[in-house]
Design a protein around this motif. Sequence first.
Motif, PDB file in Angstrom:
ATOM      1  N   THR A  61       0.437   5.515 -11.707  1.00 51.96           N
ATOM      2  CA  THR A  61      -0.643   5.488 -10.652  1.00 51.96           C
ATOM      3  C   THR A  61       0.168   5.055  -9.569  1.00 51.96           C
ATOM      4  O   THR A  61       0.927   4.829  -9.647  1.00 51.96           O
ATOM      5  N   GLU A  62      -1.087   5.331  -8.283  1.00 58.81           N
ATOM      6  CA  GLU A  62       0.019   4.912  -6.403  1.00 58.81           C
ATOM      7  C   GLU A  62       0.354   3.578  -6.833  1.00 58.81           C
ATOM      8  O   GLU A  62       1.239   3.560  -5.992  1.00 58.81           O
ATOM      9  N   GLU A  63      -1.037   3.082  -7.461  1.00 63.12           N
ATOM     10  CA  GLU A  63      -0.815   1.580  -7.075  1.00 63.12           C
ATOM     11  C   GLU A  63       1.397   0.953  -7.730  1.00 63.12           C
ATOM     12  O   GLU A  63       1.604  -0.087  -6.772  1.00 63.12           O
TER      13      GLU A  63
ATOM     14  N   LEU B  18       6.340  -3.691  -1.490  1.00 67.46           N
ATOM     15  CA  LEU B  18       4.169  -3.952  -1.637  1.00 67.46           C
ATOM     16  C   LEU B  18       4.157  -3.402  -0.603  1.00 67.46           C
ATOM     17  O   LEU B  18       3.791  -4.316   1.082  1.00 67.46           O
TER      18      LEU B  18
ATOM     19  N   SER C 215       0.482  -0.899   2.382  1.00 70.75           N
ATOM     20  CA  SER C 215      -0.810  -1.252   1.964  1.00 70.75           C
ATOM     21  C   SER C 215      -1.377   0.198   3.331  1.00 70.75           C
ATOM     22  O   SER C 215      -0.402   0.958   3.653  1.00 70.75           O
TER      23      SER C 215
END
Length: 189
Positions: free
Chosen positions: A116-118, A128, A130
Motif C-alpha cells: 500500500t502507499e502508506e 513517515l 504526509s
Amino acid sequence: MVEKKPRILQNNRDMMWSIIPLVLLCLIVAGVASRCSFSPGGPTSGPVPQFDVDASLKYDAGVLGFPVRNPAVPEDWQPNSGSRGVAGGDGGGDVTTVGYITPKGRYLQLSQSEATEEVLVPWVAGDLRSPTGVAPVAGERWVEYAEEGSEPIWVTDLDGVRVLVTGSGTTEEFTELATAVDAAEPLTP
C-alpha cells in the motif's frame, strides 16, 4: 657517549625530522596500493555503472505476483541500478526498483509494488511523510510527497500496483518518467 637532549631543548625542527619519514612512508604505501590520486581540479564523476533494466524487470515480472512495467525512457537516460525487496508490515509486499541517470547527471528511481502507499512511501523514504499535493500526469493522479530538504516522491496506483518515483530529478524529468510508466504495458512473464 652522546647524551639525550633535555626535553626543553627539543624544538619544531626536531619534530619535522620525525614527521617527514612518516609522511614519506604513508605516500609510498598509498602509491603502491594505488588507492589515491592527485586531482587539482577537484573530484570528477566516474563512469555510470551499466545495468540491464530490460532483463531485470522481465525477470521480476515472472517471479513477482503483480504486473511490472518497463517504461520507455529517453535513450540518453542511463539505467544504473536495480533491486528487489519487501516492504514489511500490514499492507506490505514485494518491491522492484530500478534507477536511471539523466543526461544532466540527476538520479531518478522507479519502484513498483503490491504494498500500500502508506507502507511503500516510508519504506522508500526512510520516514513517515504526509501528502503535499497532486500532480496530474497523462490522466493519472500522482500524489506528491514533498518535504523541505528531502527528495520529492510521486506515487500513483496503476491497475492495483503502486508506482513510486523519487530522486534528484527536475519536475520535468519526474513528469517524463511518470508519463512513460503510464504508457507502458505490463510485461508478460
